[in-house]
Write a protein that holds these residues in place. Sequence first.
Motif, PDB file in Angstrom:
ATOM      1  N   ARG A 123     -10.748 -13.196 -13.566  1.00 15.48           N
ATOM      2  CA  ARG A 123     -11.972 -13.930 -13.869  1.00 15.48           C
ATOM      3  C   ARG A 123     -11.839 -15.371 -13.363  1.00 15.48           C
ATOM      4  O   ARG A 123     -10.772 -15.988 -13.482  1.00 15.48           O
ATOM      5  CB  ARG A 123     -12.289 -13.875 -15.357  1.00 15.48           C
ATOM      6  N   PRO A 124     -12.897 -15.916 -12.812  1.00 19.36           N
ATOM      7  CA  PRO A 124     -12.817 -17.221 -12.145  1.00 19.36           C
ATOM      8  C   PRO A 124     -12.633 -18.398 -13.091  1.00 19.36           C
ATOM      9  O   PRO A 124     -12.344 -19.499 -12.638  1.00 19.36           O
ATOM     10  CB  PRO A 124     -14.170 -17.319 -11.422  1.00 19.36           C
ATOM     11  N   THR A 125     -12.787 -18.169 -14.399  1.00 22.19           N
ATOM     12  CA  THR A 125     -12.679 -19.297 -15.336  1.00 22.19           C
ATOM     13  C   THR A 125     -11.243 -19.576 -15.765  1.00 22.19           C
ATOM     14  O   THR A 125     -11.000 -20.550 -16.492  1.00 22.19           O
ATOM     15  CB  THR A 125     -13.519 -19.002 -16.597  1.00 22.19           C
ATOM     16  N   LEU A 126     -10.286 -18.758 -15.355  1.00 23.97           N
ATOM     17  CA  LEU A 126      -8.895 -18.971 -15.748  1.00 23.97           C
ATOM     18  C   LEU A 126      -8.369 -20.308 -15.226  1.00 23.97           C
ATOM     19  O   LEU A 126      -8.671 -20.705 -14.103  1.00 23.97           O
ATOM     20  CB  LEU A 126      -8.006 -17.842 -15.229  1.00 23.97           C
ATOM     21  N   ARG A 127      -7.578 -20.984 -16.067  1.00 24.81           N
ATOM     22  CA  ARG A 127      -6.980 -22.257 -15.675  1.00 24.81           C
ATOM     23  C   ARG A 127      -5.488 -22.222 -16.026  1.00 24.81           C
ATOM     24  O   ARG A 127      -5.034 -22.904 -16.948  1.00 24.81           O
ATOM     25  CB  ARG A 127      -7.675 -23.423 -16.385  1.00 24.81           C
ATOM     26  N   ALA A 140     -14.419 -30.021 -28.084  1.00 28.77           N
ATOM     27  CA  ALA A 140     -15.240 -29.274 -27.131  1.00 28.77           C
ATOM     28  C   ALA A 140     -15.563 -30.122 -25.905  1.00 28.77           C
ATOM     29  O   ALA A 140     -15.494 -29.648 -24.763  1.00 28.77           O
ATOM     30  CB  ALA A 140     -16.531 -28.800 -27.807  1.00 28.77           C
ATOM     31  N   ALA A 141     -15.901 -31.383 -26.132  1.00 32.78           N
ATOM     32  CA  ALA A 141     -16.224 -32.268 -25.009  1.00 32.78           C
ATOM     33  C   ALA A 141     -15.010 -32.471 -24.107  1.00 32.78           C
ATOM     34  O   ALA A 141     -15.113 -32.430 -22.868  1.00 32.78           O
ATOM     35  CB  ALA A 141     -16.713 -33.616 -25.541  1.00 32.78           C
ATOM     36  N   LEU A 142     -13.832 -32.673 -24.701  1.00 27.97           N
ATOM     37  CA  LEU A 142     -12.611 -32.876 -23.913  1.00 27.97           C
ATOM     38  C   LEU A 142     -12.213 -31.606 -23.164  1.00 27.97           C
ATOM     39  O   LEU A 142     -11.839 -31.663 -21.983  1.00 27.97           O
ATOM     40  CB  LEU A 142     -11.478 -33.319 -24.841  1.00 27.97           C
ATOM     41  N   ALA A 143     -12.312 -30.455 -23.838  1.00 32.03           N
ATOM     42  CA  ALA A 143     -11.949 -29.185 -23.197  1.00 32.03           C
ATOM     43  C   ALA A 143     -12.854 -28.889 -22.004  1.00 32.03           C
ATOM     44  O   ALA A 143     -12.385 -28.457 -20.943  1.00 32.03           O
ATOM     45  CB  ALA A 143     -12.018 -28.048 -24.214  1.00 32.03           C
ATOM     46  N   LEU A 144     -14.135 -29.127 -22.152  1.00 26.96           N
ATOM     47  CA  LEU A 144     -15.073 -28.896 -21.049  1.00 26.96           C
ATOM     48  C   LEU A 144     -14.794 -29.837 -19.888  1.00 26.96           C
ATOM     49  O   LEU A 144     -14.773 -29.432 -18.720  1.00 26.96           O
ATOM     50  CB  LEU A 144     -16.514 -29.074 -21.544  1.00 26.96           C
ATOM     51  N   THR A 145     -14.566 -31.102 -20.207  1.00 29.30           N
ATOM     52  CA  THR A 145     -14.383 -32.105 -19.149  1.00 29.30           C
ATOM     53  C   THR A 145     -13.112 -31.854 -18.342  1.00 29.30           C
ATOM     54  O   THR A 145     -13.117 -31.959 -17.110  1.00 29.30           O
ATOM     55  CB  THR A 145     -14.327 -33.515 -19.778  1.00 29.30           C
ATOM     56  N   VAL A 146     -12.021 -31.518 -19.015  1.00 33.45           N
ATOM     57  CA  VAL A 146     -10.744 -31.333 -18.323  1.00 33.45           C
ATOM     58  C   VAL A 146     -10.711 -30.011 -17.561  1.00 33.45           C
ATOM     59  O   VAL A 146     -10.282 -29.960 -16.398  1.00 33.45           O
ATOM     60  CB  VAL A 146      -9.571 -31.410 -19.319  1.00 33.45           C
ATOM     61  N   ASN A 147     -11.166 -28.932 -18.197  1.00 35.24           N
ATOM     62  CA  ASN A 147     -11.072 -27.612 -17.567  1.00 35.24           C
ATOM     63  C   ASN A 147     -12.162 -27.370 -16.532  1.00 35.24           C
ATOM     64  O   ASN A 147     -11.942 -26.644 -15.561  1.00 35.24           O
ATOM     65  CB  ASN A 147     -11.144 -26.523 -18.636  1.00 35.24           C
ATOM     66  N   ASP A 152     -12.142 -18.457 -22.237  1.00 35.95           N
ATOM     67  CA  ASP A 152     -12.464 -18.408 -20.799  1.00 35.95           C
ATOM     68  C   ASP A 152     -11.271 -18.813 -19.946  1.00 35.95           C
ATOM     69  O   ASP A 152     -11.000 -18.191 -18.912  1.00 35.95           O
ATOM     70  CB  ASP A 152     -13.649 -19.339 -20.499  1.00 35.95           C
ATOM     71  N   VAL A 153     -10.567 -19.855 -20.358  1.00 35.19           N
ATOM     72  CA  VAL A 153      -9.482 -20.378 -19.517  1.00 35.19           C
ATOM     73  C   VAL A 153      -8.172 -19.621 -19.704  1.00 35.19           C
ATOM     74  O   VAL A 153      -7.189 -19.911 -19.025  1.00 35.19           O
ATOM     75  CB  VAL A 153      -9.256 -21.882 -19.786  1.00 35.19           C
TER      76      VAL A 153
END
Length: 491
Positions: free
Chosen positions: A286-290, A323-330, A75-76
């Motif tokens: 796409r809006p999920t890019l970071r 997964a928890a860290l990736a979700l929280t930061v992004n 997604d990112v």
Amino acid sequence: MLTFLGFAMIATFLVLIMMKKMSPIAALVLIPALFCVFAGKGAHLGDYVIDGVGKLAPTAAMLMFAIVYFGVMIDVGLFDPIVRGILRFCKADPMRVVVGTAVLAAIVSLDGDGSTTFMITVSAMYPLYKRLGLSLVVMTGVAATANGVMNTLPWGGPTARAATALKLDAADIFVPMIPALAVGLLCVFVLAYVLGVKERRRVGTLVLPGQVEREAAEEELAPAAPATSGASASISSSSTSTAASASGAGGAGSAGGPATSSASAAHGSGGAATPEDGFQGLDPHRPTLRPRLYWFNAGLTVALLTAMIMELLPIPVLFLLGAALALTVNFPHMPDQKARIAAHADNVLNVAGMVFAAAVFTGVLTGTGMVKHMADWLVGAIPEGMGPHMALVTGLLSLPLTYFMSNDGFYFGVLPVLAEAGAAHGVSPLEIARASLVGQALHMSSPLVPAVYVLVGMAKVEFGDHTRFTVKWAALTSLVVLAAGMLFGII
């Protein structure tokens, strides 16, 4: 009796899913339950299932959070440069795309984990197959077979199991096998080339948007006229979807539709494909890019894979934390996190459900004693005169046994018996151990391997289609490894 029931249960399962009479989840649950009753042990079904679920629960947890993690990375935009690089290299040539799939799967397999390999490979290659209209079972078959050969790495599992079961050094088993395994990997690349040529004949070689202009500029020719239509993608072959059966997959799992429509859709959207062709890997809007967090995500992924290889923590724990860290930061806002989890819930439920359903299958096989009786019958069926050739026998038996059994069951239950029989005829346990590795190319497409459900789930391919297409090529690759091992005097 249990021997017959075991083989009958496996055969029934394979026939029903390959004929698409039952879904894999339903077949994995209902068929073993029925055969458990036939075996007269229906009263113990609950115990068998709970025991199987308990053993596979860590695997299911690992797959769940790994799917979320890599889904967020997709997604990112972490894999977007890989997709663009492969697309430039392949130049929309189906043969290059299929060979690229084999190479990518082999390289990523160095991490020793099949699930991770399939997630990354499918993430990178799926958009190309969809855009070009290639058969998706070709992608899953090539990726699974390449990973199966590479699965023999000492940290991949089988080699370590063989070393532990026979009390040998893993390096003594693996290092001499490198030439034979290299031949097996070369066989996979040749197979990918042949399948790629067939796909090229079926869909033709497409000219993607801007390719003609770029090539013309590189050759310092006059610039090509700009395309004026969404249908400007051209085809160098007159082949269309009517020749779908020429791919050898019978059209199963095909990306759907002629190559012309797939390419046109991609072209008409200026490189960001429409929802119809499912191509989203290169969508720059796409809006999920970071993009600002690209190096953080890349570093996190490298750190995660390094920790996994070094076994700093159990793999399920690593992916849970990742997964928890990736979700929280992004995605620091709660609604965005929920949206990302919901976006990947379909894959998570499909794969986790399949793993727990497989727990019923393995639980019944093990609990009723079917696996032990099947293995004893096969070992007992070996003619006395084959004693001096037990290494060859072990190699041949590794194909069906590692397909119908887990690696734990084969290496800790069957291999010591084979080694003992070989020792009685002067065959070294090292040769037996090396021969036991040759079936891994086929093993990776076994219905008892959780990672294969990640592969077919993310590729949106029916498991029966994948099995029907892949088994023959994977078995051929295993036999090539065995023949090379004998030719080089390794086995």
